[in-house]
Design an enzyme around this catalytic site. Structure first.
Site, short mmCIF file in Angstrom:
data_model
loop_
_atom_site.label_atom_id
_atom_site.label_comp_id
_atom_site.label_asym_id
_atom_site.label_seq_id
_atom_site.Cartn_x
_atom_site.Cartn_y
_atom_site.Cartn_z
N ASP A 105 13.74 -26.23 6.41
CA ASP A 105 14.11 -25.01 7.16
C ASP A 105 15.59 -24.69 6.91
OD1 ASP A 105 13.57 -22.83 8.74
OD2 ASP A 105 13.80 -23.89 10.65
N VAL B 144 25.42 -22.75 23.47
CA VAL B 144 26.00 -22.25 22.23
C VAL B 144 24.95 -21.90 21.19
CG1 VAL B 144 28.26 -23.39 22.46
CG2 VAL B 144 26.37 -24.64 21.40
#
Ligand code: ADE
Length: 544
Positions: free
Chosen positions: A356, A226
């Protein structure tokens, strides 16, 4: 009187013996008679505990060379007496054998069956029966067996209960994982799981970091892929449960798989997730980390969210004002929790920076709230971090989302807040992405990442040109701010991507702003947005 006369006689003999020169005699061969207290029976204040003085003024030379000093203490009702005498231990005294006469001190021992409370001691040093010592209470020879008889069954019972409980636990664990016996698709028998500590109490495996003392790996069957990141791939997977008979119940989980070379990244993310204080509804729910040695892989097992990441969601959906409010508010709460040095209960926690933050590192939960994921570049801001360590942590993140000070490697390493401010900048870009897909701004264009589709992955240098040289930011057209809520959100975004890191809002402040906008909820409703495609429909469409 008779005894007193005898004592005086003894005393004079002793003087003669001591004072007379021992000419011609071998001193080693001569055995001297002992000097002992010799008062026979007299009343005493000694109560039979601790150390007592015999209170005898008479010292005698014992009549026989083999005599030793003896004291006897008696208690008859309230009358207490002491005898101090000489006695030859070769003979019984009051039908008792003196077996302690080699002692240098007179240590009293109780003798039963003497009609009264009776203690006796003997010793061989000069006048050693003057001070008598009652030893602390010792267990009577009859008490020991009684205590043993009552304690041993109790001990045996305790050992039995503990053993049965242990056997029961082992049996339960064996039965819980049928894959262990039947041969799992993944070989985990020669591997060992890294198990995370947990402060939670719920027994469900979906309660993050649950205490799992099982050293075996979880029975997991990988499904479809995924996601794919820099360091790892993410799979939807089945976590098997219960008995092996018939259809097995399972829980859907996500498994992030790191290959051998990415061990450092796995370890960093695992260490960040292992802090139970990280747990929050807007942070991806962590289950456990595993070393799959047989496959030379490292796994992180987490909750699975069928909607996938926020970038995918925004690409596929136009959202309402309410959706924006839910997505944006939950994102800010997640980042605020990460940055905070307090848990929800007010206890100290280590602040963490993500470093991030971007829409592909945020997952959309079923209730349309966000949760932060991918902590591979996360940093725990604990007090032990030195400036050198911080400096070595380098220019990290995704160039598109890097704050100006990160792009030019000019973070103020003296202040941990600087790291949080870089996260806030990235969060502002994500809030802009969310807003750009909200029908409350007017005409909604196709999804575009911040700074457009110039290149799929712009490099640091091109981002420097846009963000530093041109001071560029994603566009907020005037047409967007007709909606009062959007106006506040855009004002907030603007304050969060300020060039000056210190001028930026904190994530906590952004979360509060979203909280304050609750009343604007009524301005538009869920139904304003397009009908949501369900995650199942998305996968079906993807397979075509
Ligand atoms: N993509 C990355 N992590 C995921 C997760 N936990 N659930 C769903 N999709 C993901």
């Amino acid at each position: 009187m008779e005894r007193l006369g005898f004592a005086l006689w003894c005393w004079s003999v002793a003087l003669v013996l001591v004072l007379s020169p021992r000419t011609g005699a071998n001193p080693g061969a001569m055995k001297l008679r002992k000097l002992c207290k010799f008062c026979d029976v007299q009343a005493t204040s000694c109560s039979g505990v601790g150390r007592c003085h015999a209170e005898c003024e008479i010292t005698s030379i014992c009549p026989h060379v083999d005599d030793v000093c003896v004291s006897i203490w008696r208690k008859d009702g309230s009358n207490m007496t002491i005898d101090t005498i000489c006695h030859n231990p070769a003979h019984k005294l009051l039908d008792l054998v003196l077996d302690d006469y080699n002692n240098s001190k007179c240590e009293m021992r109780e003798k039963k069956g003497m009609g009264v409370q009776f203690f006796i001691c003997s010793c061989s040093e000069e006048e050693c029966n003057e001070h008598i010592y009652f030893t602390p209470y010792r267990l009577d020879s009859q008490v020991v067996p009684v205590v043993l008889v009552s304690l041993v069954p109790l001990l045996v019972l305790t050992v039995l209960v503990i053993t049965s409980f242990y056997i029961y636990r082992v049996y339960r664990q064996r039965n819980a994982g049928p894959m262990h016996k039947k041969g799992a698709p993944l070989d985990y028998n020669d591997d060992h799981a890294i198990i995370m500590d947990d402060k939670g109490s719920d027994s469900s495996s979906m309660q993050a970091n649950n205490l799992n003392h099982n050293t075996e790996l979880l029975p997991i069957e990988l499904d479809s892929q995924v996601g794919k990141g820099r360091f790892a791939e993410v799979y939807k997977a089945k976590l098997k449960q219960g008995s092996s008979v018939g259809e097995q119940p399972f829980e859907t989980v996500a498994v992030k798989i790191f290959q051998d070379e990415e061990h450092a990244s796995w370890k960093n993310e695992k260490d960040i997730f292992s802090d139970a204080d990280l747990r929050h509804e807007n942070v991806l729910h962590f289950l456990t980390a595993e070393e799959r040695k047989a496959q030379k892989q490292y796994w992180l097992i987490t909750a699975y969210h069928p909607w996938g990441n926020l970038q995918e969601y925004l690409t596929r959906h136009i959202i309402s004002w309410q959706d924006l409010w839910v997505l944006g508010g939950s994102l800010a709460r997640g980042v605020a929790h990460l940055h905070s040095d307090r848990t929800l209960c007010g206890r100290y926690k280590v602040p963490i920076v993500h470093r991030d933050i971007k829409s592909s590192n945020i997952l959309v939960k079923n209730d349309l709230t966000c949760c932060l994921c991918d902590f591979g570049l996360g940093l725990r801001l604990d007090n032990s971090l030195s400036v050198d360590e911080l400096a070595n942590s380098g220019q990290v993140g995704t160039a598109r989302y890097m704050a100006p000070e990160v792009l030019e490697s000019r973070i103020n390493l003296e202040n941990i807040e600087s790291f949080k401010q870089t996260d806030v900048y990235s969060m502002a870009l994500v809030l802009w992405e969310i807003t750009s897909r909200c029908n409350a701004i007017g005409e909604v264009k196709e999804y575009e990442p911040p700074f457009g589709k110039v290149r799929e992955h712009p490099c640091v240098e091109s981002m420097k040109d846009s963000v530093l040289r041109d001071r560029g930011r994603p566009e907020i057209p005037d047409s967007w701010i007709n909606h009062p809520g959007i106006q506040i959100v855009c004002g907030t975004i603007d304050e969060c991507w300020d060039h000056d890191p210190e001028a930026r809002l904190t994530a906590h402040c952004v979360a509060e702003r979203f909280g304050d906008m609750e009343h604007l909820d009524k301005l538009s409703s869920h139904s304003d947005a397009e009908e949501k495609t369900t995650p199942a429909e998305i996968s079906a469409a993807d397979e075509k």
